[in-house]
Each structure stands twice: as C-alpha cells, then as structure tokens.
Design a protein around this motif. Structure first.
Motif, PDB file in Angstrom:
ATOM      1  N   HIS A  46      31.263 -36.539  46.260  1.00 23.07           N
ATOM      2  CA  HIS A  46      31.839 -35.444  45.468  1.00 23.07           C
ATOM      3  C   HIS A  46      30.838 -34.296  45.305  1.00 23.07           C
ATOM      4  O   HIS A  46      31.221 -33.125  45.411  1.00 23.07           O
ATOM      5  N   ILE A  47      29.563 -34.628  45.055  1.00 26.62           N
ATOM      6  CA  ILE A  47      28.534 -33.594  44.935  1.00 26.62           C
ATOM      7  C   ILE A  47      28.495 -32.756  46.215  1.00 26.62           C
ATOM      8  O   ILE A  47      28.369 -31.534  46.171  1.00 26.62           O
ATOM      9  N   SER A  48      28.624 -33.417  47.348  1.00 24.86           N
ATOM     10  CA  SER A  48      28.547 -32.738  48.647  1.00 24.86           C
ATOM     11  C   SER A  48      29.669 -31.726  48.848  1.00 24.86           C
ATOM     12  O   SER A  48      29.547 -30.828  49.683  1.00 24.86           O
ATOM     13  N   ARG A  49      30.750 -31.849  48.095  1.00 22.97           N
ATOM     14  CA  ARG A  49      31.879 -30.924  48.246  1.00 22.97           C
ATOM     15  C   ARG A  49      31.639 -29.578  47.573  1.00 22.97           C
ATOM     16  O   ARG A  49      32.314 -28.597  47.890  1.00 22.97           O
ATOM     17  N   TRP A  50      30.669 -29.504  46.624  1.00 22.11           N
ATOM     18  CA  TRP A  50      30.466 -28.239  45.918  1.00 22.11           C
ATOM     19  C   TRP A  50      28.999 -27.811  45.832  1.00 22.11           C
ATOM     20  O   TRP A  50      28.703 -26.646  45.592  1.00 22.11           O
ATOM     21  N   PHE A  51      28.072 -28.712  46.021  1.00 21.55           N
ATOM     22  CA  PHE A  51      26.658 -28.395  45.805  1.00 21.55           C
ATOM     23  C   PHE A  51      25.951 -28.455  47.148  1.00 21.55           C
ATOM     24  O   PHE A  51      26.252 -27.681  48.028  1.00 21.55           O
ATOM     25  N   GLY A  52      25.055 -29.387  47.333  1.00 20.03           N
ATOM     26  CA  GLY A  52      24.407 -29.575  48.618  1.00 20.03           C
ATOM     27  C   GLY A  52      24.857 -30.891  49.209  1.00 20.03           C
ATOM     28  O   GLY A  52      25.283 -31.792  48.490  1.00 20.03           O
ATOM     29  N   GLN A  53      24.777 -31.001  50.542  1.00 19.04           N
ATOM     30  CA  GLN A  53      25.120 -32.262  51.203  1.00 19.04           C
ATOM     31  C   GLN A  53      24.172 -33.324  50.662  1.00 19.04           C
ATOM     32  O   GLN A  53      22.966 -33.247  50.868  1.00 19.04           O
ATOM     33  N   THR A  54      24.715 -34.306  49.940  1.00 19.92           N
ATOM     34  CA  THR A  54      23.901 -35.248  49.183  1.00 19.92           C
ATOM     35  C   THR A  54      23.985 -36.653  49.756  1.00 19.92           C
ATOM     36  O   THR A  54      25.064 -37.151  50.044  1.00 19.92           O
ATOM     37  N   VAL A  55      22.808 -37.267  49.902  1.00 11.10           N
ATOM     38  CA  VAL A  55      22.709 -38.648  50.342  1.00 11.10           C
ATOM     39  C   VAL A  55      21.768 -39.355  49.369  1.00 11.10           C
ATOM     40  O   VAL A  55      20.642 -38.896  49.148  1.00 11.10           O
ATOM     41  N   LEU A  56      22.241 -40.460  48.766  1.00 13.20           N
ATOM     42  CA  LEU A  56      21.404 -41.265  47.880  1.00 13.20           C
ATOM     43  C   LEU A  56      21.345 -42.689  48.408  1.00 13.20           C
ATOM     44  O   LEU A  56      22.320 -43.181  48.972  1.00 13.20           O
ATOM     45  N   GLY A 102      17.111 -39.834  47.420  1.00  9.11           N
ATOM     46  CA  GLY A 102      17.701 -39.362  48.661  1.00  9.11           C
ATOM     47  C   GLY A 102      17.388 -37.901  48.863  1.00  9.11           C
ATOM     48  O   GLY A 102      16.294 -37.446  48.514  1.00  9.11           O
ATOM     49  N   THR A 103      18.377 -37.198  49.434  1.00  2.80           N
ATOM     50  CA  THR A 103      18.173 -35.787  49.749  1.00  2.80           C
ATOM     51  C   THR A 103      19.429 -34.977  49.455  1.00  2.80           C
ATOM     52  O   THR A 103      20.535 -35.507  49.416  1.00  2.80           O
ATOM     53  N   MET A 104      19.191 -33.685  49.258  1.00  2.00           N
ATOM     54  CA  MET A 104      20.261 -32.690  49.235  1.00  2.00           C
ATOM     55  C   MET A 104      19.902 -31.682  50.323  1.00  2.00           C
ATOM     56  O   MET A 104      18.753 -31.242  50.401  1.00  2.00           O
ATOM     57  N   THR A 105      20.883 -31.331  51.145  1.00  2.83           N
ATOM     58  CA  THR A 105      20.647 -30.374  52.217  1.00  2.83           C
ATOM     59  C   THR A 105      21.534 -29.157  51.979  1.00  2.83           C
ATOM     60  O   THR A 105      22.734 -29.290  51.737  1.00  2.83           O
ATOM     61  N   PHE A 106      20.913 -27.988  52.040  1.00  2.97           N
ATOM     62  CA  PHE A 106      21.617 -26.729  51.825  1.00  2.97           C
ATOM     63  C   PHE A 106      21.535 -25.905  53.106  1.00  2.97           C
ATOM     64  O   PHE A 106      20.440 -25.702  53.651  1.00  2.97           O
ATOM     65  N   GLU A 107      22.678 -25.416  53.557  1.00  3.77           N
ATOM     66  CA  GLU A 107      22.721 -24.594  54.761  1.00  3.77           C
ATOM     67  C   GLU A 107      21.814 -23.377  54.588  1.00  3.77           C
ATOM     68  O   GLU A 107      21.874 -22.685  53.575  1.00  3.77           O
ATOM     69  N   GLY A 108      20.961 -23.149  55.567  1.00  6.84           N
ATOM     70  CA  GLY A 108      20.061 -22.012  55.537  1.00  6.84           C
ATOM     71  C   GLY A 108      18.849 -22.213  54.645  1.00  6.84           C
ATOM     72  O   GLY A 108      18.008 -21.315  54.531  1.00  6.84           O
ATOM     73  N   TYR A 109      18.728 -23.369  54.006  1.00  3.08           N
ATOM     74  CA  TYR A 109      17.613 -23.602  53.093  1.00  3.08           C
ATOM     75  C   TYR A 109      16.826 -24.853  53.453  1.00  3.08           C
ATOM     76  O   TYR A 109      15.624 -24.894  53.295  1.00  3.08           O
TER      77      TYR A 109
END
Length: 160
Positions: A41-51, A60-67
C-alpha cells in the motif's frame, strides 16, 4: 466530506529541527493504517517499499524515481494509532555518493486519530539537526510531505 484542498501545508520548527504536517482523510482509520504500514500500500502513494518482515525492527528500502533507494526501518508501532520509521536520506550525503549513515538519519512518525467523516493523520519528522544541511533538508522535506500526503489523500479518497 473532507477535501484534500482543505489540508494545510507542512510546518517547519527550526528550533526543534522538525517538520510536521496534519491532514484529514475521508477514509476509516483501518484503511489509512494499512496505507501507511503495509509495503504494497505504501508503494502506491509514497516510494516503492520493500521490508524484510513486519513489526518493529523490520528493515528494507524505499525507492523514489529520480532520487534513488533509501534504507528504512520500522522503529515503533502502536496499532492502529502510530508507526515510526527511520530513514537515511540526507540529501547532501546522497549527492556526494557517500554511504548512508544512521547517525545522519531522520525519524518520522505517523499518528492517526478518528474524526467525524474519517481520519486525522499527522506526520512529524525529526532529527534534521543530525543532517549535513538541516535548513535545506527541512525545507525539502516540508515540500515533500505536502506532495506525498496529497497523493495519499487522493488515493484513499478515490478508493473510498
């Protein structure tokens, strides 16, 4: 019905090295809780999240496009009232290509309260005094929380 355009911008507290934003969401607290705690659910609005699990200590990680990719860890949970995450996302460290350092990480806490017509969500991010450029990082994150939480409101109210 609550409208996201009624939500205020983020507030920077330079003395406390923190950023705070409170919003209202026209969705039940259980739905908001899932949106801020479950990676899919987090991945749908924030950053692509893997825990690597659930609960306190899950990392885990959060991945943001361009960041890029940011390390993240669950620090505390009081279901369904609050969840705290630590992330290492000092902008100057990332631009310099240096390894993320927990000593320069910040912590953000989402706090939920039931209100008439939905849920009040407050995010408070602290620890900017440990970053390489506290003022710039607080300003960037103040803008970022507006963008990200507006996406959360649009997602949840669109799915209501």
């Amino acid at each position: 019905m609550v409208n996201m355009t009624d939500n205020e911008a983020s507030v920077i507290d330079e003395g406390a090295f923190s950023v705070r934003r409170s919003i209202s969401i026209d969705a039940p607290i259980e739905k908001v809780w899932r949106a801020i705690t479950e990676p899919e659910h987090i991945s749908r609005w924030f950053g692509q999240t893997v825990l690597d699990g659930t609960g306190v200590g899950a990392a885990g990680t959060m991945t943001f496009e361009g960041y890029g990719t940011i390390p993240i860890r669950v620090e505390a949970i009081d279901e369904p009232r609050s969840v705290t995450y630590r992330w290492s996302n000092d902008d100057a460290v990332r631009r310099a290509g240096l390894e993320d350092d927990e000593a320069r990480s910040t912590v953000f806490t989402f706090t939920l309260d039931e209100i008439a017509g939905g849920t009040s969500l407050t995010v408070v991010e602290t620890g900017f005094d440990r970053t390489t450029d506290p003022a710039a990082n607080m300003a960037d994150h103040a803008v970022g929380w507006v963008s990200e939480l507006d996406k959360l409101v649009a997602l949840l109210e669109g799915d209501a």
